[in-house]
Design a protein around this motif. Sequence first.
Motif, mmCIF file in Angstrom:
data_model
loop_
_atom_site.group_PDB
_atom_site.id
_atom_site.type_symbol
_atom_site.label_atom_id
_atom_site.label_comp_id
_atom_site.label_asym_id
_atom_site.label_seq_id
_atom_site.Cartn_x
_atom_site.Cartn_y
_atom_site.Cartn_z
ATOM 1 N N MET A 1 0.839 -1.211 0.000
ATOM 2 C CA MET A 1 0.000 0.000 0.000
ATOM 3 C C MET A 1 0.869 1.255 0.000
ATOM 4 O O MET A 1 1.940 1.285 0.606
ATOM 5 C CB MET A 1 -0.904 -0.035 1.238
ATOM 6 N N ALA A 2 0.418 2.269 -0.684
ATOM 7 C CA ALA A 2 1.196 3.505 -0.787
ATOM 8 C C ALA A 2 1.303 4.175 0.576
ATOM 9 O O ALA A 2 0.561 3.870 1.502
ATOM 10 C CB ALA A 2 0.532 4.444 -1.785
ATOM 11 N N ASP A 3 2.263 5.078 0.714
ATOM 12 C CA ASP A 3 2.444 5.759 1.989
ATOM 13 C C ASP A 3 1.675 7.079 2.007
ATOM 14 O O ASP A 3 2.121 8.082 1.494
ATOM 15 C CB ASP A 3 3.939 6.023 2.234
ATOM 16 N N PHE A 4 0.514 7.005 2.577
ATOM 17 C CA PHE A 4 -0.269 8.226 2.745
ATOM 18 C C PHE A 4 -1.127 8.033 3.978
ATOM 19 O O PHE A 4 -1.321 6.905 4.444
ATOM 20 C CB PHE A 4 -1.143 8.500 1.521
ATOM 21 N N GLU A 5 -1.599 9.137 4.500
ATOM 22 C CA GLU A 5 -2.419 9.045 5.690
ATOM 23 C C GLU A 5 -3.890 9.097 5.348
ATOM 24 O O GLU A 5 -4.305 9.914 4.528
ATOM 25 C CB GLU A 5 -2.094 10.214 6.628
ATOM 26 N N THR A 6 -4.669 8.255 5.965
ATOM 27 C CA THR A 6 -6.115 8.354 5.802
ATOM 28 C C THR A 6 -6.572 9.622 6.521
ATOM 29 O O THR A 6 -6.198 9.841 7.665
ATOM 30 C CB THR A 6 -6.802 7.139 6.449
ATOM 31 N N PRO A 7 -7.360 10.454 5.828
ATOM 32 C CA PRO A 7 -7.795 11.690 6.493
ATOM 33 C C PRO A 7 -8.620 11.372 7.734
ATOM 34 O O PRO A 7 -9.298 10.355 7.800
ATOM 35 C CB PRO A 7 -8.665 12.382 5.431
ATOM 36 N N LYS A 8 -8.531 12.264 8.699
ATOM 37 C CA LYS A 8 -9.313 12.095 9.929
ATOM 38 C C LYS A 8 -10.759 12.534 9.677
ATOM 39 O O LYS A 8 -11.002 13.511 8.987
ATOM 40 C CB LYS A 8 -8.737 12.986 11.037
ATOM 41 N N ALA B 1 -0.365 19.330 -3.304
ATOM 42 C CA ALA B 1 -0.532 18.179 -2.407
ATOM 43 C C ALA B 1 -0.640 16.856 -3.164
ATOM 44 O O ALA B 1 -0.171 15.820 -2.690
ATOM 45 C CB ALA B 1 -1.755 18.379 -1.518
ATOM 46 N N MET B 2 -1.253 16.881 -4.325
ATOM 47 C CA MET B 2 -1.464 15.626 -5.064
ATOM 48 C C MET B 2 -0.738 15.640 -6.413
ATOM 49 O O MET B 2 -1.048 14.852 -7.301
ATOM 50 C CB MET B 2 -2.957 15.387 -5.288
ATOM 51 N N GLU B 3 0.222 16.530 -6.545
ATOM 52 C CA GLU B 3 0.932 16.634 -7.813
ATOM 53 C C GLU B 3 1.643 15.320 -8.136
ATOM 54 O O GLU B 3 2.280 14.726 -7.280
ATOM 55 C CB GLU B 3 1.951 17.775 -7.740
ATOM 56 N N GLY B 4 1.517 14.896 -9.356
ATOM 57 C CA GLY B 4 2.220 13.688 -9.781
ATOM 58 C C GLY B 4 1.504 12.398 -9.431
ATOM 59 O O GLY B 4 1.914 11.324 -9.855
ATOM 60 N N THR B 5 0.436 12.474 -8.635
ATOM 61 C CA THR B 5 -0.330 11.261 -8.352
ATOM 62 C C THR B 5 -1.161 10.922 -9.584
ATOM 63 O O THR B 5 -2.046 11.669 -9.969
ATOM 64 C CB THR B 5 -1.253 11.478 -7.137
ATOM 65 N N SER B 6 -0.837 9.816 -10.210
ATOM 66 C CA SER B 6 -1.460 9.474 -11.496
ATOM 67 C C SER B 6 -1.702 7.984 -11.577
ATOM 68 O O SER B 6 -1.062 7.210 -10.862
ATOM 69 C CB SER B 6 -0.531 9.863 -12.656
ATOM 70 N N PRO B 7 -2.594 7.579 -12.458
ATOM 71 C CA PRO B 7 -2.765 6.145 -12.680
ATOM 72 C C PRO B 7 -1.625 5.611 -13.551
ATOM 73 O O PRO B 7 -0.841 6.393 -14.102
ATOM 74 C CB PRO B 7 -4.093 6.073 -13.440
ATOM 75 N N TYR C 1 -12.813 15.234 -3.815
ATOM 76 C CA TYR C 1 -11.353 15.069 -3.915
ATOM 77 C C TYR C 1 -10.627 16.301 -3.382
ATOM 78 O O TYR C 1 -9.545 16.194 -2.811
ATOM 79 C CB TYR C 1 -10.939 14.775 -5.361
ATOM 80 N N PHE C 2 -11.222 17.474 -3.557
ATOM 81 C CA PHE C 2 -10.604 18.661 -2.946
ATOM 82 C C PHE C 2 -10.710 18.586 -1.430
ATOM 83 O O PHE C 2 -9.746 18.822 -0.715
ATOM 84 C CB PHE C 2 -11.251 19.959 -3.458
ATOM 85 N N ILE C 3 -11.889 18.221 -0.947
ATOM 86 C CA ILE C 3 -12.083 18.156 0.502
ATOM 87 C C ILE C 3 -11.093 17.167 1.121
ATOM 88 O O ILE C 3 -10.507 17.429 2.158
ATOM 89 C CB ILE C 3 -13.546 17.778 0.828
ATOM 90 N N GLY C 4 -10.876 16.052 0.430
ATOM 91 C CA GLY C 4 -9.988 15.030 0.978
ATOM 92 C C GLY C 4 -8.508 15.309 0.778
ATOM 93 O O GLY C 4 -7.681 14.822 1.544
ATOM 94 N N THR C 5 -8.156 16.084 -0.275
ATOM 95 C CA THR C 5 -6.730 16.273 -0.576
ATOM 96 C C THR C 5 -6.243 17.692 -0.344
ATOM 97 O O THR C 5 -5.045 17.925 -0.233
ATOM 98 C CB THR C 5 -6.420 15.941 -2.051
ATOM 99 N N GLN C 6 -7.137 18.646 -0.335
ATOM 100 C CA GLN C 6 -6.828 20.075 -0.166
ATOM 101 C C GLN C 6 -6.008 20.659 -1.317
ATOM 102 O O GLN C 6 -5.507 21.763 -1.238
ATOM 103 C CB GLN C 6 -6.114 20.327 1.166
ATOM 104 N N ASP C 7 -5.831 19.891 -2.364
ATOM 105 C CA ASP C 7 -5.065 20.395 -3.504
ATOM 106 C C ASP C 7 -5.969 21.299 -4.351
ATOM 107 O O ASP C 7 -7.006 20.865 -4.837
ATOM 108 C CB ASP C 7 -4.566 19.216 -4.350
ATOM 109 N N PRO C 8 -5.561 22.579 -4.532
ATOM 110 C CA PRO C 8 -6.451 23.509 -5.256
ATOM 111 C C PRO C 8 -6.726 23.084 -6.699
ATOM 112 O O PRO C 8 -7.729 23.504 -7.277
ATOM 113 C CB PRO C 8 -5.709 24.846 -5.204
ATOM 114 N N SER D 1 -2.461 13.754 -14.373
ATOM 115 C CA SER D 1 -2.626 13.554 -12.943
ATOM 116 C C SER D 1 -4.018 13.993 -12.466
ATOM 117 O O SER D 1 -4.771 13.195 -11.915
ATOM 118 C CB SER D 1 -1.534 14.353 -12.224
ATOM 119 N N TYR D 2 -4.367 15.236 -12.723
ATOM 120 C CA TYR D 2 -5.589 15.771 -12.098
ATOM 121 C C TYR D 2 -6.873 15.369 -12.825
ATOM 122 O O TYR D 2 -7.934 15.341 -12.215
ATOM 123 C CB TYR D 2 -5.489 17.292 -11.946
ATOM 124 N N TYR D 3 -6.801 15.087 -14.109
ATOM 125 C CA TYR D 3 -8.021 14.612 -14.756
ATOM 126 C C TYR D 3 -8.290 13.138 -14.433
ATOM 127 O O TYR D 3 -9.305 12.582 -14.832
ATOM 128 C CB TYR D 3 -8.005 14.892 -16.265
#
Lengths: 517, 246
Positions: free
Chosen positions: A1-8, A22-28, A86-93, A138-140
């Motif tokens: 599993m990837a290293d990230f934190e589950t949001p509270k 925050a989510m730059e480069g996260t891609s399929p 996805y914004f609420i969960g990642t905060q990436d504008p 990434s973002y689409y």
Amino acid sequence: MADFETPKIREYPVVPIIKEGAMEGTSPFVSRPEFDNKLGYPGELPEDWKDKALAKMGDLLSRYRSLQVFMDSCIKCGACTDKCHYFIGTQDPKNMPVGRQDLLRKVYRRYFTFAGKYFPKLVGAVDLTEEVLDDWFSYYHQCSECRRCTVFCPMGIDTAEVTMAAREILAHVGKASKYSNEILTKVDRIGNNLGLPGPALKGILEDLEEEIEEDTGVAVKFNMDAEGCDALLMTPSADFFAEPHIDGLIGYGKVLHEAGITWTVSSKASEAANFGLFIGSYENMQKVSMRIREAAIDLKVKRIIFGECGHAWRVAYSFLNTLAGPFDFLDQNYPIPQHILEVTHGMLERNELRMNKEENDHMTLTFHDSCNIARASRMGDQPGGQFEIPRAVIKAACNNYVDMDPSTTHEVTFCCGGGGGTLTDDLMEVRVKGALPRMEALRQVTDENGVTNVAAICAICKSQFTKMLPYYGFEMDAIVSVHQLVSSAIVMKGSEQEQELDGAGDEDNSAPETDTD
Amino acid sequence: MSEFYALLFTVAFWVLIIGLGLKIYQYIKTPAPLKIPLTPAPLTKTGVGFRLAKEAIFFASLFKSNKWIWLFGWLFHMSLFIVLIIHLRYFLETVPEWLVMLQSVGKYAAFTMVIGLVGLLVRRIAVPRIRYISDPSDYLWLILLIVIGITGITMRFFSHTDIISVKAFAIGLESFNWQQLPLDGPLLIHLALVAILMILLPFSKLLHIPGIFFAPTRNQVDNPREQRHVSKWALNLEAEKNKKQP
């Protein structure tokens, strides 16, 4: 599993502070030529990728009014900025709907508008570079095309349309998502997304028949490739073996049996899902839809009934007539296509189904409105039937039902976080973070109302919940199919359940107990 | 100077009409191949008319989204609408009774318009996520409109201009019979900015004015099962042409 934190889970869901990048480069994973070529895409970045991408953008702008108008009419008012899960969960504008759209819009302005050509800085227009392309990829793919933002947009701008266009452009320069494209080739080659061949499917259906007969004493038929049935059942292939999907399939079988509707699945078209929608390709979506037309003709059915699947119902309800119609060879007395919930609900309304709600008394239920059903389709003959019909069916099948917070249901429902072609392990971080708002609403009714289970009518939602629930401290089997509830509660004529309720030997069952709901 | 303004307004008028006309023509001729109304959606054309009216007049969706943006945005747009109507008196030889009546209250709309605009500008600067999505042009539009409003208020309430001449100038524009314009600072700024707005409108985000009516998400009827909807280019696709028939 990837290293990230589950949001509270937050006590009060407030608008999150933006965290750029925050989510730059996260891609399929990027698709491969072996898949892409079959779908009409090059499979790798061509030498002249920039010209190709811009040419495709121009082509789509001229073929889709939605895209053309949406590129022009955004006023950057900010109404959508806090509406995306996805914004609420990642905060990436760049996961704010307008932020996501702007990735494409700033290129549109640069090459297709006067202001952007001559005053790029003034209107935020930028050149198309490989960095921009990477951002797109990434973002689409951090958008589930759920349309929640559209509900709040004063201009009616639908980010899903923009995401689909961007993915189509990306595919034309060899940057498609492997998940969706691999699946589309499977549908074409084998007949369904999961690659389940005909004989295996046949075996599963026979097992189901046996299982139901064992449980109820009633012989319910699950046909495959049977000619001359009343209906062709189109259902997501996950219904054939995943949990809790398959329990829903058992439910459809029982309802259709009680309705006296004979039905069959097709081994060639053993998949209701249509990932052509996700990748934004009219051509591929049409090709997948044509299988349904062909199966209906080959099997000489009179009706087409769809099982529980969100985007499949969007494509079926909104597009099937367009893509594969006209269906003048089917019985015009029934909606074409019809949702299984419309069938079940109709029977309940006419008191043709006997339900023993107590079978579901061990659960307190809530319902997750699936995005594509809520905002991109309808059930029944009134607007909003897509909200009322599933709830009416659930309430007819159980005694304990509670809705989640109204800011998270009906037309403003939050996506499960796995829709729109994101239901893949390579996007797990996106999925977990995007599930946050839905999980918060579920946590609230769990704590305040003792909800134990959540019912859904979408194969993707069900799979996504199964994976997400444990991340947020719920049991993974808290997710159930709506027709699973029906299946448990239904009292089929001549079944052991009927005998138990009415007492052995009492054969006078002509007047079934009616439902109060 | 008067000639320059007369020419400017003549050009601005035609740029606005032709530019906007071409854009609307583009929106009309671009097909909408799929039924994508945002549901629940109306089942009839009349229903769609009501839906669009609710959006255009009351900003119904914006209201659902955010009460502050709605308040400032709606205040600005409705005030601007009243202000525009009041300006009709410069273009009509005889001013109708209702316009005179409207004017007695409507003249204060300029204030509410500026208040709305300032509210939107403050939000744009103060809220980080809205600042993030703002380009220079987004601020400039608000500032331009605020200055138009303030110069208008100045002329109306503080430093009156010769409105008889202004009216003669405006009516003269209609018949290409260019008249002299009073050379007051506020008036010249006011008019220059209005002309700039007219010229830039078809090339800017102000295209949301026609755009709101062309969004397929809001202007389509929800009847895909009842009526087959096909676009021209879709009919030429291979799958469509080789469709299996019963």
